[in-house]
Design a protein around this motif. Sequence first.
Motif, mmCIF file in Angstrom:
data_model
loop_
_atom_site.group_PDB
_atom_site.id
_atom_site.type_symbol
_atom_site.label_atom_id
_atom_site.label_comp_id
_atom_site.label_asym_id
_atom_site.label_seq_id
_atom_site.Cartn_x
_atom_site.Cartn_y
_atom_site.Cartn_z
ATOM 1 N N UNK A 117 -42.202 40.984 91.938
ATOM 2 C CA UNK A 117 -42.589 42.578 91.774
ATOM 3 C C UNK A 117 -41.995 43.056 93.030
ATOM 4 N N UNK A 118 -41.314 44.364 92.860
ATOM 5 C CA UNK A 118 -40.788 44.907 94.317
ATOM 6 C C UNK A 118 -42.031 45.713 94.708
ATOM 7 N N UNK A 119 -41.895 46.031 96.058
ATOM 8 C CA UNK A 119 -42.791 46.750 96.669
ATOM 9 C C UNK A 119 -42.174 48.309 96.421
ATOM 10 N N UNK A 120 -42.656 48.811 95.493
ATOM 11 C CA UNK A 120 -42.282 50.195 95.147
ATOM 12 C C UNK A 120 -43.232 51.153 95.511
ATOM 13 N N UNK A 121 -43.041 52.130 96.431
ATOM 14 C CA UNK A 121 -44.161 52.975 97.041
ATOM 15 C C UNK A 121 -44.751 53.644 95.875
ATOM 16 N N UNK A 122 -44.005 54.146 95.033
ATOM 17 C CA UNK A 122 -44.548 55.057 93.927
ATOM 18 C C UNK A 122 -45.485 54.236 92.878
ATOM 19 N N UNK A 123 -45.130 52.890 92.862
ATOM 20 C CA UNK A 123 -45.905 52.059 91.858
ATOM 21 C C UNK A 123 -46.913 51.051 92.519
ATOM 22 N N UNK A 124 -47.887 51.507 92.941
ATOM 23 C CA UNK A 124 -48.642 50.649 93.935
ATOM 24 C C UNK A 124 -49.491 49.774 93.057
ATOM 25 N N UNK A 125 -49.681 49.980 91.847
ATOM 26 C CA UNK A 125 -50.286 49.061 90.891
ATOM 27 C C UNK A 125 -49.637 48.159 90.217
ATOM 28 N N UNK A 126 -48.408 47.822 90.325
ATOM 29 C CA UNK A 126 -47.429 46.973 89.891
ATOM 30 C C UNK A 126 -48.217 45.432 89.835
ATOM 31 N N UNK A 127 -48.116 45.058 91.121
ATOM 32 C CA UNK A 127 -48.584 43.935 91.265
ATOM 33 C C UNK A 127 -49.870 43.337 90.607
ATOM 34 N N UNK A 128 -50.983 44.485 90.768
ATOM 35 C CA UNK A 128 -52.169 44.605 90.235
ATOM 36 C C UNK A 128 -52.012 44.337 88.655
ATOM 37 N N UNK A 129 -51.138 44.788 88.213
ATOM 38 C CA UNK A 129 -51.092 44.991 86.650
ATOM 39 C C UNK A 129 -50.496 43.407 86.059
ATOM 40 N N UNK A 130 -49.659 43.050 86.750
ATOM 41 C CA UNK A 130 -49.217 41.656 86.571
ATOM 42 C C UNK A 130 -50.081 40.612 86.631
ATOM 43 N N UNK A 131 -51.318 40.758 87.776
ATOM 44 C CA UNK A 131 -52.180 40.113 88.032
ATOM 45 C C UNK A 131 -53.212 39.929 86.850
ATOM 46 N N UNK A 132 -53.522 41.213 86.350
ATOM 47 C CA UNK A 132 -54.458 41.492 85.399
ATOM 48 C C UNK A 132 -54.034 40.906 84.041
ATOM 49 N N UNK A 133 -52.803 41.179 83.715
ATOM 50 C CA UNK A 133 -52.208 40.408 82.644
ATOM 51 C C UNK A 133 -52.386 39.053 82.536
ATOM 52 N N UNK A 134 -52.094 38.218 83.437
ATOM 53 C CA UNK A 134 -52.230 36.816 83.680
ATOM 54 C C UNK A 134 -53.644 36.453 83.584
ATOM 55 N N UNK A 135 -54.528 37.257 84.348
ATOM 56 C CA UNK A 135 -55.830 36.969 84.069
ATOM 57 C C UNK A 135 -56.354 37.041 82.627
ATOM 58 N N UNK A 136 -55.817 38.136 81.989
ATOM 59 C CA UNK A 136 -56.164 38.260 80.598
ATOM 60 C C UNK A 136 -55.637 37.089 79.718
ATOM 61 N N UNK A 137 -54.278 36.478 79.880
ATOM 62 C CA UNK A 137 -53.774 35.382 79.529
ATOM 63 C C UNK A 137 -54.965 34.237 79.650
ATOM 64 N N UNK A 138 -55.158 33.938 80.834
ATOM 65 C CA UNK A 138 -56.079 32.699 81.019
ATOM 66 C C UNK A 138 -57.385 32.808 80.336
ATOM 67 N N UNK A 139 -57.887 34.206 80.240
ATOM 68 C CA UNK A 139 -58.958 34.351 79.222
ATOM 69 C C UNK A 139 -58.858 33.967 77.743
ATOM 70 N N UNK A 140 -57.710 34.440 77.360
ATOM 71 C CA UNK A 140 -57.486 34.046 75.918
ATOM 72 C C UNK A 140 -57.150 32.502 75.845
ATOM 73 N N UNK A 141 -56.560 32.085 76.776
ATOM 74 C CA UNK A 141 -56.396 30.445 76.663
ATOM 75 C C UNK A 141 -57.878 29.809 76.633
ATOM 76 N N UNK A 142 -58.687 30.315 77.305
ATOM 77 C CA UNK A 142 -60.183 29.835 77.282
ATOM 78 C C UNK A 142 -60.886 30.144 76.018
ATOM 79 N N UNK A 143 -60.694 31.183 75.368
ATOM 80 C CA UNK A 143 -61.291 31.651 74.069
ATOM 81 C C UNK A 143 -60.763 30.649 73.212
ATOM 82 N N UNK A 144 -59.466 30.795 73.038
ATOM 83 C CA UNK A 144 -58.841 29.942 71.961
ATOM 84 C C UNK A 144 -59.284 28.492 72.101
#
Length: 116
Positions: free
Chosen positions: A52-79
Motif C-alpha cells: 500500500x502506498x504512503x499517500x498523505x491524504x489517505x492515512x488510514x489505508x494501511x490500517x484498513x488493510x490490516x483490519x480487513x485481514x484481522x476480520x478474515x482471521x476472525x471469520x476463519x476462527x468462527x468457521x
Amino acid sequence: MMAMQYAKAAVAVLAAGVSAVLAALTGDQMISTLEWVNIAIAVATAASVFAAPNVPGARATKLVLAVIMTGLTAVVNVIGAEATTPTDWWQLLTAFLGAVVVYAVRNTPQSPPAVV
C-alpha cells in the motif's frame, strides 16, 4: 532513513512472525490447518501493508488493510469453531494487536536526495 519508511510493514511482518511462532510453540505444538490459514492471512497482511502506498491524504489505508485481514482471521476462527484452539485465539489477538500497532506506528517518508 530507509527503515522508517517501512515501519508499518515491519510491524505487520513481526505480527506474522509472532503468529507463526504461537502456532508452533503453543497448544499441541503442531501447526493445524486452521493455524496455517491464520499464518497465511498474517503474511498476506504484511504484504498488503508493504504494497500500500504512503499517500498523505489517505492515512488510514494501511490500517484498513490490516483490519480487513484481522476480520478474515476472525471469520476463519468462527468457521472452524468446532476445532478452534486457544492457539487460534492467540493468533487472532496477535492479528488485532498488529492492526492497532500498524495504525500507531508512523512511516517517515524518505527525503529526496540532495542535489549538489
